[in-house]
Design an enzyme around this catalytic site. Structure first.
Site, PDB file in Angstrom:
ATOM      1  N   ASN A 108       0.548  -1.101   0.154  1.00 37.67           N
ATOM      2  CA  ASN A 108      -0.172  -0.060   0.225  1.00 37.67           C
ATOM      3  C   ASN A 108       0.992   1.119  -0.464  1.00 37.67           C
ATOM      4  OD1 ASN A 108      -2.230   1.925   0.497  1.00 37.67           O
ATOM      5  ND2 ASN A 108      -1.838   1.868   2.403  1.00 37.67           N
ATOM      6  N   HIS A 110       0.712   5.120   1.333  1.00 32.77           N
ATOM      7  CA  HIS A 110       0.112   6.367   2.079  1.00 32.77           C
ATOM      8  C   HIS A 110       0.695   7.234   2.230  1.00 32.77           C
ATOM      9  CE1 HIS A 110      -1.683   7.033   5.773  1.00 32.77           C
ATOM     10  NE2 HIS A 110      -1.097   7.631   6.141  1.00 32.77           N
ATOM     11  N   SER A 137       4.946   7.206   1.894  1.00 34.48           N
ATOM     12  CA  SER A 137       5.604   5.478   2.489  1.00 34.48           C
ATOM     13  C   SER A 137       4.616   4.471   1.716  1.00 34.48           C
ATOM     14  CB  SER A 137       5.669   5.200   3.365  1.00 34.48           C
ATOM     15  OG  SER A 137       5.535   6.602   4.744  1.00 34.48           O
ATOM     16  N   LEU A 145      -4.053  -0.927  10.872  1.00 36.19           N
ATOM     17  CA  LEU A 145      -4.044  -0.294   8.929  1.00 36.19           C
ATOM     18  C   LEU A 145      -3.095   0.286   9.140  1.00 36.19           C
ATOM     19  CD1 LEU A 145      -5.769   1.295   7.521  1.00 36.19           C
ATOM     20  CD2 LEU A 145      -6.547   2.574   9.188  1.00 36.19           C
ATOM     21  N   ASP A 146      -2.225   0.303   7.715  1.00 44.39           N
ATOM     22  CA  ASP A 146      -0.963   1.537   7.818  1.00 44.39           C
ATOM     23  C   ASP A 146       0.614   0.918   8.801  1.00 44.39           C
ATOM     24  OD1 ASP A 146      -3.860   4.136   6.836  1.00 44.39           O
ATOM     25  OD2 ASP A 146      -2.706   2.716   5.656  1.00 44.39           O
TER      26      ASP A 146
HETATM   27  C1  GRF Z   1      -2.836   9.694  -3.131  1.00 39.22           C
HETATM   28  O1  GRF Z   1      -2.556  10.602  -2.077  1.00 39.22           O
HETATM   29  C2  GRF Z   1      -2.324   8.134  -2.011  1.00 39.22           C
HETATM   30  O2  GRF Z   1      -1.037   8.628  -1.664  1.00 39.22           O
HETATM   31  C3  GRF Z   1      -3.609   7.802  -1.161  1.00 39.22           C
HETATM   32  O3  GRF Z   1      -4.493   7.754  -2.444  1.00 39.22           O
HETATM   33  C4  GRF Z   1      -4.216   9.859  -3.159  1.00 39.22           C
HETATM   34  C5  GRF Z   1      -5.029   9.241  -4.536  1.00 39.22           C
HETATM   35  O4  GRF Z   1      -4.433   8.363  -5.409  1.00 39.22           O
HETATM   36  N1  GRF Z   1      -3.096   6.348  -1.345  1.00 39.22           N
HETATM   37  P1  GRF Z   1      -4.872   7.829  -7.072  1.00 39.22           P
HETATM   38  O5  GRF Z   1      -4.026   9.389  -7.525  1.00 39.22           O
HETATM   39  O6  GRF Z   1      -5.593   7.337  -7.076  1.00 39.22           O
HETATM   40  O7  GRF Z   1      -4.050   7.102  -6.957  1.00 39.22           O
END
Ligand code: GRF
Length: 204
Positions: A108, A110, A137, A145-146
């Protein structure tokens, strides 16, 4: 044999696009499926335009039953022969049962320098804390979670006048550099962490 990657999205899928575009040539993995929990996610059309198969598992059809939603998600991923799952802007919290099933095979991204700011509104929280830097990260997904092992981080400075919005805008390109770099190593069973900084990419 290339590792088969499935990418889970909920919205625009900009990280998904970066991941898909990175998996070419001698990259040890290939994208085989993009799955969204939201049928309206604009990332689905982007995936199709890149020639990647898509699927929708609409969480609203399963009501409060996370187990049934995740059972369908798992079925779709396994049917496509997915070996590595990348969560990319995927906004559903996965149960410990699902994360245990995919333990060691799920990543994932984050938007914070974990372990700082797990959960939502990370940019605003970094600003409120008066931090001098922020970042994103990539981590292995576990039941917490995370909270899984960190495989890479990218850092940006927080400048005077930055807002949550300006941080998000400056961070996104770093996400698009970090996630593919981590996946490339992960798919080659290389767990050496990736570290990037705004302006310089110190990939160690
Ligand atoms: C991004 O900020 C990512 O870090 C978070 O969701 C946001 C949108 O991501 N997980 P994306 O453009 O849909 O990939």
């Amino acid at each position: 044999m290339k590792r088969r990657v499935g990418i889970l999205i909920s919205g625009g899928g900009s990280n998904m696009v970066a991941l898909v575009k990175s998996m070419t040539g001698d990259h040890p993995a290939r994208p085989v499926l993009v799955v969204s929990n939201d049928p309206e996610a604009s990332g689905l059309e982007k995936a199709r335009a890149l020639g990647v198969a898509t699927a929708v598992v609409d969480h609203r059809l399963f009501g409060k039953d996370r187990a049934d939603f995740e059972a369908e998600l798992d079925r779709v991923l396994r049917e496509a022969g997915v070996e590595i799952v990348c969560l990319a802007g995927f906004m559903r919290i996965l149960t410990p049962e699902f994360t245990r099933k995919w333990a060691g095979r799920m990543l994932n991204i984050h938007p914070s320098l974990l372990p700082l700011y797990k959960g939502l509104h990370t940019h605003a929280r970094a600003l409120e804390a008066g931090d001098g830097e922020h970042g994103c990260s990539v981590h292995e997904v576990t039941a917490e979670l995370d909270g899984g092992p960190i495989l890479g981080q990218a850092r940006i400075a927080i400048d005077a006048g930055d807002t949550a919005q300006s941080l998000a805008v400056r961070l996104l390109p770093m996400e698009h550099a970090l996630y593919p770099a981590v996946l490339r190593r992960y798919a080659a069973d290389d767990r050496t962490p990736v570290f990037l900084s705004e302006g310089i990419s110190a990939v160690s």
